[in-house]
Design a protein around this motif. Structure first.
Motif, mmCIF file in Angstrom:
data_model
loop_
_atom_site.group_PDB
_atom_site.id
_atom_site.type_symbol
_atom_site.label_atom_id
_atom_site.label_comp_id
_atom_site.label_asym_id
_atom_site.label_seq_id
_atom_site.Cartn_x
_atom_site.Cartn_y
_atom_site.Cartn_z
ATOM 1 N N GLY A 50 83.715 65.808 -69.362
ATOM 2 C CA GLY A 50 82.281 65.608 -69.255
ATOM 3 C C GLY A 50 81.472 66.163 -70.404
ATOM 4 O O GLY A 50 80.235 66.104 -70.377
ATOM 5 N N TYR A 51 82.154 66.707 -71.438
ATOM 6 C CA TYR A 51 81.440 67.313 -72.563
ATOM 7 C C TYR A 51 82.058 66.914 -73.903
ATOM 8 O O TYR A 51 83.273 66.703 -73.996
ATOM 9 N N TYR A 52 81.201 66.875 -74.921
ATOM 10 C CA TYR A 52 81.637 66.936 -76.309
ATOM 11 C C TYR A 52 81.580 68.410 -76.709
ATOM 12 O O TYR A 52 80.595 69.106 -76.411
ATOM 13 N N VAL A 53 82.627 68.894 -77.366
ATOM 14 C CA VAL A 53 82.692 70.273 -77.862
ATOM 15 C C VAL A 53 82.747 70.243 -79.376
ATOM 16 O O VAL A 53 83.504 69.471 -79.971
ATOM 17 N N TRP A 54 81.950 71.096 -80.021
ATOM 18 C CA TRP A 54 81.845 71.087 -81.487
ATOM 19 C C TRP A 54 81.567 72.501 -81.966
ATOM 20 O O TRP A 54 81.335 73.414 -81.166
ATOM 21 N N CYS A 55 81.639 72.737 -83.263
ATOM 22 C CA CYS A 55 81.174 73.994 -83.880
ATOM 23 C C CYS A 55 81.805 75.228 -83.242
ATOM 24 O O CYS A 55 81.139 76.023 -82.577
ATOM 25 N N ASN A 56 83.098 75.427 -83.438
ATOM 26 C CA ASN A 56 83.815 76.549 -82.827
ATOM 27 C C ASN A 56 83.878 77.734 -83.780
ATOM 28 O O ASN A 56 84.534 77.670 -84.812
ATOM 29 N N SER A 57 83.218 78.825 -83.424
ATOM 30 C CA SER A 57 83.177 80.002 -84.292
ATOM 31 C C SER A 57 83.892 81.166 -83.610
ATOM 32 O O SER A 57 83.429 81.682 -82.591
ATOM 33 N N PRO A 58 85.064 81.597 -84.135
ATOM 34 C CA PRO A 58 85.885 82.615 -83.466
ATOM 35 C C PRO A 58 85.693 84.023 -84.031
ATOM 36 O O PRO A 58 85.330 84.213 -85.186
ATOM 37 N N ILE A 59 85.993 85.013 -83.183
ATOM 38 C CA ILE A 59 85.977 86.408 -83.629
ATOM 39 C C ILE A 59 86.867 87.216 -82.688
ATOM 40 O O ILE A 59 86.962 86.919 -81.492
ATOM 41 N N LEU A 60 87.533 88.227 -83.238
ATOM 42 C CA LEU A 60 88.325 89.146 -82.433
ATOM 43 C C LEU A 60 87.397 90.200 -81.843
ATOM 44 O O LEU A 60 86.676 90.884 -82.564
ATOM 45 N N THR A 125 79.406 86.715 -86.245
ATOM 46 C CA THR A 125 79.936 87.731 -87.157
ATOM 47 C C THR A 125 79.421 89.090 -86.722
ATOM 48 O O THR A 125 78.481 89.182 -85.917
ATOM 49 N N LYS A 126 80.028 90.148 -87.220
ATOM 50 C CA LYS A 126 79.566 91.500 -86.924
ATOM 51 C C LYS A 126 79.083 92.141 -88.216
ATOM 52 O O LYS A 126 79.817 92.195 -89.203
ATOM 53 N N PHE A 186 77.331 82.884 -93.956
ATOM 54 C CA PHE A 186 76.745 84.205 -94.216
ATOM 55 C C PHE A 186 77.783 85.225 -94.664
ATOM 56 O O PHE A 186 78.913 85.250 -94.160
ATOM 57 N N ILE A 187 77.380 86.109 -95.589
ATOM 58 C CA ILE A 187 78.148 87.304 -95.944
ATOM 59 C C ILE A 187 77.173 88.430 -96.287
ATOM 60 O O ILE A 187 76.018 88.193 -96.653
ATOM 61 N N LYS A 188 77.660 89.661 -96.168
ATOM 62 C CA LYS A 188 76.941 90.805 -96.716
ATOM 63 C C LYS A 188 77.637 91.177 -98.013
ATOM 64 O O LYS A 188 78.858 91.366 -98.033
ATOM 65 N N ARG A 189 76.887 91.281 -99.101
ATOM 66 C CA ARG A 189 77.479 91.480 -100.422
ATOM 67 C C ARG A 189 76.633 92.460 -101.220
ATOM 68 O O ARG A 189 75.422 92.249 -101.390
ATOM 69 N N ASN A 190 77.277 93.524 -101.676
ATOM 70 C CA ASN A 190 76.597 94.515 -102.520
ATOM 71 C C ASN A 190 75.320 95.038 -101.868
ATOM 72 O O ASN A 190 74.294 95.231 -102.535
ATOM 73 N N GLY A 191 75.378 95.242 -100.550
ATOM 74 C CA GLY A 191 74.232 95.784 -99.837
ATOM 75 C C GLY A 191 73.149 94.784 -99.512
ATOM 76 O O GLY A 191 72.137 95.151 -98.884
ATOM 77 N N LYS A 192 73.325 93.545 -99.917
ATOM 78 C CA LYS A 192 72.355 92.485 -99.646
ATOM 79 C C LYS A 192 72.940 91.511 -98.616
ATOM 80 O O LYS A 192 74.153 91.467 -98.386
ATOM 81 N N TYR A 193 72.075 90.701 -98.037
ATOM 82 C CA TYR A 193 72.462 89.755 -97.003
ATOM 83 C C TYR A 193 72.282 88.335 -97.538
ATOM 84 O O TYR A 193 71.162 87.932 -97.851
#
Length: 353
Positions: A50-60, A125-126, A186-193
């Motif tokens: 009954g659904y379309y599933v998309w955009c899977n973003s994983p994290i431990l 992300t964390k 997204f990434i954090k790099r050299n203290g910037k976002y």
């Protein structure tokens, strides 16, 4: 005859001529990234009737479980339902190769806000000790109000502090990115976002003669001193633009990470090689990117599937690539792919060996 064939094949290998890949046309030696040699299909996950599933973003998670944040919408809306009724949901599994268990829907459209008609494109992300869920919302069921938002939580199980306003607005009228902001990376790099985002120009979109893909999708970069912003757009944007190749060559679905002293990006091809493969790019400074190599191929290389129904127009390719990191290294590739048990769409997972 056999000797001549052997010499011919040897000549091809030593001169770097084309090599064929199932379902993906021909390429030159060196076009394939090392990454592509180290992925093996695990199979489909999150097949939901009954659904379309998309955009899977994983994290431990800190609980040792694999958490996935994903988009889903009512199958009655068809594949195009993502633009006018997608919700963001949460599932968990004991391992990346175990069955995923649905937890809950965390974001649904909210009347009166920038995400009034859809919630899509989750990226988990964390950062700085808190969980960050980037996503896209729109307010009119169309592409021209797509905007990136950012929600926060202390736990992957919530509660989530959801934004009232977008994290990044579209550009001024006439700018390359005046249509929308979407597909956050997204990434954090050299203290910037650092926030990479997809957009395109409204005039190009409205005057496009392509009946399927309108406009020309490019990627820009915005950088902030604080996680919550404000994010200032890089004056040299767009940082990724394949329009010079002609034939409306485009780029989307980027995911970025840092590896040693480089930033790497995996994404979906939209014409550089074809429309079935994934791309891998890298950069030293985050602004000037090397030419892409092939990160993965179309589905025919990895699995056998029944013929597609007529309503699935993206059948046979893997989109929205996202990486799961274990012990600080890319361990699994999560993608979205049409088809599966219910002939809608689901997650499709690869193990990185």
């Amino acid at each position: 005859m056999q000797r001549r064939q052997f010499l011919s094949q040897l000549s091809i290998l030593t001169t770097g001529a084309c090599f064929a890949q199932s379902g993906a046309g021909s390429y030159f030696a060196g076009d394939e990234a090392e990454f592509a040699k180290h992925i093996k299909p695990v199979g489909r996950a999150l097949e939901m009737e009954g659904y379309y599933v998309w955009c899977n973003s994983p994290i431990l998670g800190e609980d040792g479980l694999i958490h996935v944040f994903f988009s889903r919408w009512d199958a009655k809306k068809g594949m195009g339902g993502w633009i006018k009724g997608s919700k963001i949901a949460h599932a968990v599994a004991d391992t990346p190769e175990s069955p995923f268990r649905f937890v809950e829907t965390i974001f649904a459209p909210r009347a009166g806000f920038f995400d009034a008609t859809t919630c899509h494109n989750p990226l988990i992300t964390k950062v700085d000790g808190k969980y960050c869920l980037f996503y896209m919302g729109n307010s009119n069921g169309k592409t021209n109000t797509k905007r990136i938002g950012l929600a926060f939580a202390d736990s992957l199980n919530g509660p989530w502090t959801r934004p009232d306003k977008p994290l990044l607005e579209a550009g001024a009228e006439g700018a390359w990115d005046d249509h929308c902001t979407t597909n956050p990376a997204f990434i954090k790099r050299n203290g910037k976002y650092w926030l990479y985002y997809k957009s395109w120009n409204t005039k190009d979109y409205e005057t496009s003669t392509d009946p399927v893909v309108k406009g020309n999708r490019k990627y820009g970069l915005a950088i902030a001193d604080k996680l919550e912003g404000p994010y200032i757009k890089y004056e040299g944007n767009p940082v990724i633009d394949f329009s010079y190749k002609g034939n409306n060559c485009q780029f989307e679905d980027a995911f970025v990470w840092q590896e040693k002293k480089k930033i790497k990006m995996i994404a979906r091809d939209m014409g550089f090689y074809n429309h079935e493969d994934g791309l891998l790019m890298q950069t030293k400074d985050g602004y000037k990117w090397d030419l892409p190599k092939i990160a993965y191929y179309g589905a025919e290389k990895y699995i056998q599937q029944p013929p597609p129904p007529s309503y699935l127009k993206k059948y046979g390719r893997f989109e929205r690539p996202q990486l799961l990191f274990l012990n600080g290294k890319p361990a699994y590739l999560f993608t979205a792919s049409q088809g599966g048990k219910y002939m809608t769409s689901s997650s499709f997972i690869f193990k990185i060996t």
